[in-house]
Design an enzyme around this catalytic site. Structure first.
Site, PDB file in Angstrom:
ATOM      1  N   GLU A 124      68.153  35.444  32.264  1.00 19.20           N
ATOM      2  CA  GLU A 124      67.020  35.387  33.190  1.00 19.20           C
ATOM      3  C   GLU A 124      66.092  34.273  32.715  1.00 19.20           C
ATOM      4  O   GLU A 124      65.720  34.242  31.535  1.00 19.20           O
ATOM      5  CB  GLU A 124      66.268  36.719  33.191  1.00 19.20           C
ATOM      6  CG  GLU A 124      65.073  36.735  34.129  1.00 19.20           C
ATOM      7  CD  GLU A 124      64.234  37.993  34.017  1.00 19.20           C
ATOM      8  OE1 GLU A 124      63.315  38.152  34.839  1.00 19.20           O
ATOM      9  OE2 GLU A 124      64.487  38.807  33.109  1.00 19.20           O
ATOM     10  N   ARG A 174      74.700  44.942  20.539  1.00 13.55           N
ATOM     11  CA  ARG A 174      73.520  44.086  20.564  1.00 13.55           C
ATOM     12  C   ARG A 174      73.167  43.718  19.133  1.00 13.55           C
ATOM     13  O   ARG A 174      73.273  44.536  18.225  1.00 13.55           O
ATOM     14  CB  ARG A 174      72.360  44.840  21.216  1.00 13.55           C
ATOM     15  CG  ARG A 174      71.051  44.042  21.233  1.00 13.55           C
ATOM     16  CD  ARG A 174      69.943  44.807  21.912  1.00 13.55           C
ATOM     17  NE  ARG A 174      68.693  44.074  21.868  1.00 13.55           N
ATOM     18  CZ  ARG A 174      67.585  44.449  22.493  1.00 13.55           C
ATOM     19  NH1 ARG A 174      67.593  45.569  23.195  1.00 13.55           N
ATOM     20  NH2 ARG A 174      66.486  43.737  22.412  1.00 13.55           N
ATOM     21  N   LYS A 200      61.822  39.821  24.995  1.00 13.57           N
ATOM     22  CA  LYS A 200      61.131  38.656  25.557  1.00 13.57           C
ATOM     23  C   LYS A 200      59.701  38.996  25.959  1.00 13.57           C
ATOM     24  O   LYS A 200      58.805  38.155  25.845  1.00 13.57           O
ATOM     25  CB  LYS A 200      61.902  38.112  26.764  1.00 13.57           C
ATOM     26  CG  LYS A 200      63.071  37.223  26.389  1.00 13.57           C
ATOM     27  CD  LYS A 200      63.573  36.396  27.546  1.00 13.57           C
ATOM     28  CE  LYS A 200      64.259  37.229  28.588  1.00 13.57           C
ATOM     29  NZ  LYS A 200      64.874  36.378  29.649  1.00 13.57           N
TER      30      LYS A 200
END
Length: 546
Positions: A7, A227, A237
């Site tokens: 994104e 992860r 983020k």
């Protein structure tokens, strides 16, 4: 065919780097292709600056996607698929307020809008597409299972209104798909065969499959991988953006940040990062890793490949006058790395007046023989101290007949004195941005911000160091590894800036009297706790025997 779908709402961090490198690796290993797709479905957070920096980060990681696409390329198709979802009775438009909807989902209570007619759902979706006042109260939800144990499947949101213009499509659209709706559809349309997803999405995999199945699209194969998580490191983020917005860091490329630009600016090599990530592969095992392991691997990469220089801490530096030398300096060309001639050579200046570390000078005695690194031995003849007993000046004689390999002589760093010989340097070393190894869900990260994460000190470097450019890496002898963050500007008011590169050890090394990092203090505390427990267990065992 794999895809990497970031994104564009921030710079890539080390977690994104793992996803990008794995997707690229498997695409190349199986002679397939990798698509870079910007998942730009949230105009509130996204902009072209982030797009350009993500492209820059991938170039840094030496990843060349075979194709670049945007989810916004598919907005028209995604809108039609949403209409199909509603027409076929597999979704509905809900006007329930957000907090109330959240509570209903948590308790498994069906929305009062769940059973409204297809025509009403399509009418409300048209209002969403217009961005009308009524439309902005609505969200499209998938009609799944409100009793599902996996709460992700309790009628999740698929489409919502956003009134902010999109960075690519402007104000053309008012209703936008959510990640869970857009990704599986676009994966299917783009021919993705294997969707690699980090394990945080594992509970959402059934939703991914439901979307493509209910819309009668081809189903890609999902592969989970763990992860990446590091102690004392934030990879959110949203939280990283808070540091930037509040001016707590220099920007997204701050050396304290786990962004690609941040860790590269601190001296991490792409080769070390790639080796570290690929060594884990697509393992699903979750663990909290230590950044020291990554930096230790990086040291193995840079140690044989970076030049060596000498710098002396400005504070407390002491001049040594070699009285048996003439006024004229001499010069000698020496290797920049004794074990790697390919790195090249540098010019070393030998002069009558040299500068020593204050810590080295502190313990010197009259008539003591010492070794000047890369030169030879000298004998201290005079030690001058101030009223508080601090050494302020030294005199001695060069004694090249002495044995520089003698283990009993102190080995001293030095540089030649003089304006043209002393290059001003600012040394910056960094600690972690947070003071807790692992933040729990209930923790507010603002309560754990490290207010002392940057140390700055002044040094003077040997003349040859003036040739370094921004991005050049080096080792300062007896101090550790560094990367040039700003080249020397040619005058004392334009000093070189060097950023310390960690080497995998808990202690910092930019000064001879090392700073101690948060991670080191944490490790010491853990040792103390273990020792205390062991002592208590031993005492209890002894008491039982008695």
């Amino acid at each position: 065919v794999t895809r990497f779908p970031p994104e564009p709402s921030g710079f890539l961090h080390i977690g994104h780097a793992k996803a990008a490198l794995l997707n690229n690796y498997y695409a190349r290993a199986y002679k397939g292709k990798m698509i870079l797709r910007f998942d730009d479905t949230n105009p509130r957070k996204e902009n072209d600056e982030f797009v350009q920096n993500i492209l820059k980060d991938l170039e840094t990681l030496e990843i060349k996607p075979d194709q670049i696409t945007y989810t916004s390329d598919y907005f028209e198709q995604l809108t039609k698929y949403c209409e199909q979802l509603l027409r076929e009775g597999n979704g509905y438009v809900d006007k329930t307020p957000v907090l109330e909807m959240r509570e209903e989902r948590d308790k498994g209570i069906e929305s009062k809008y769940r059973s409204q007619s297809v025509d009403e759902n399509l009418r409300l979706f048209e209002e969403m597409k217009k961005g009308s006042d009524e439309g902005q109260l609505c969200v499209v939800r998938a009609k799944m299972d409100m009793q599902a144990l996996n709460k992700v499947l309790r009628d999740p949101a698929m489409f919502r209104c956003v009134s902010v213009p999109h960075h690519r499509t402007g104000s053309t659209y008012k209703a936008y798909p959510l990640y869970d709706f857009a990704v599986p559809i676009v994966d299917s349309l783009e021919g993705i065969t294997h969707a690699l997803r980090s394990s945080e999405y594992h509970d959402r995999n059934p939703l991914y499959n439901w979307v493509v199945d209910i819309l009668k699209l081809r189903r890609p194969i999902i592969n989970d991988f763990s992860r990446i998580n590091f102690g004392f490191v934030l990879l959110s983020k949203r939280k990283l953006a808070t540091f930037v917005e509040q001016g707590l860091v220099d920007g997204w490329d701050d050396p304290r940040f786990p962004t690609v630009q941040g860790i590269v600016r601190r001296g991490l090599t792409v080769g070390a990062l790639r080796e570290f990530i690929l060594s884990q592969g697509a393992s699903k095992a979750l663990n909290l890793m230590d950044m020291d392991k990554l930096w230790a691997l990086n040291k193995k990469v840079i140690d044989p490949a970076v030049p060596r220089y000498t710098a002396i801490a400005s504070e407390g530096a002491v001049a040594l006058l070699l009285t048996n030398l003439g006024e004229e300096a001499t010069f000698k060309t020496v290797p920049r790395h004794k074990d790697n001639p390919a790195i090249g050579k540098k010019s070393l200046t030998f002069s009558k007046s040299i500068v020593l570390e204050g810590e080295d000078a502190r313990g010197l005695q009259v008539n003591e023989e010492v070794t000047l690194q890369d030169w030879g031995n000298a004998i201290i003849r005079k030690v001058t101290k101030d009223g508080e007993g601090r050494v302020t000046a030294l005199e001695g004689e060069l004694h090249l007949a002495g044995d520089p390999k003698d283990k009993n002589t102190k080995k001293l760093s030095w540089i030649s004195a003089g304006r043209d010989e002393e290059i001003p340097i600012i040394i910056r070393e960094y600690d972690f941005l947070i003071t807790k190894k692992k933040l729990e869900e209930a923790d507010k990260f603002e309560d754990f911000i490290n207010k002392d994460s940057l140390w700055e000190s002044r040094s003077i470097g040997e003349a040859a160091i003036r040739l370094l450019n921004k991005g050049d890496q080096l080792q300062l002898m007896r101090r550790g590894y560094f990367i040039c963050d700003r080249a020397y500007g040619g005058s004392p008011d334009q000093p070189m800036i060097l950023v310390q590169t960690p080497d995998g050890k808990a202690r910092q090394h930019s000064t001879l009297s090392a700073h101690v990092s948060i991670a080191y203090r944490e490790a010491e505390r853990e040792k103390e706790v273990k020792a205390a427990k062991a002592a208590a267990a031993s005492a209890a065992k002894a008491a039982t025997k008695q």
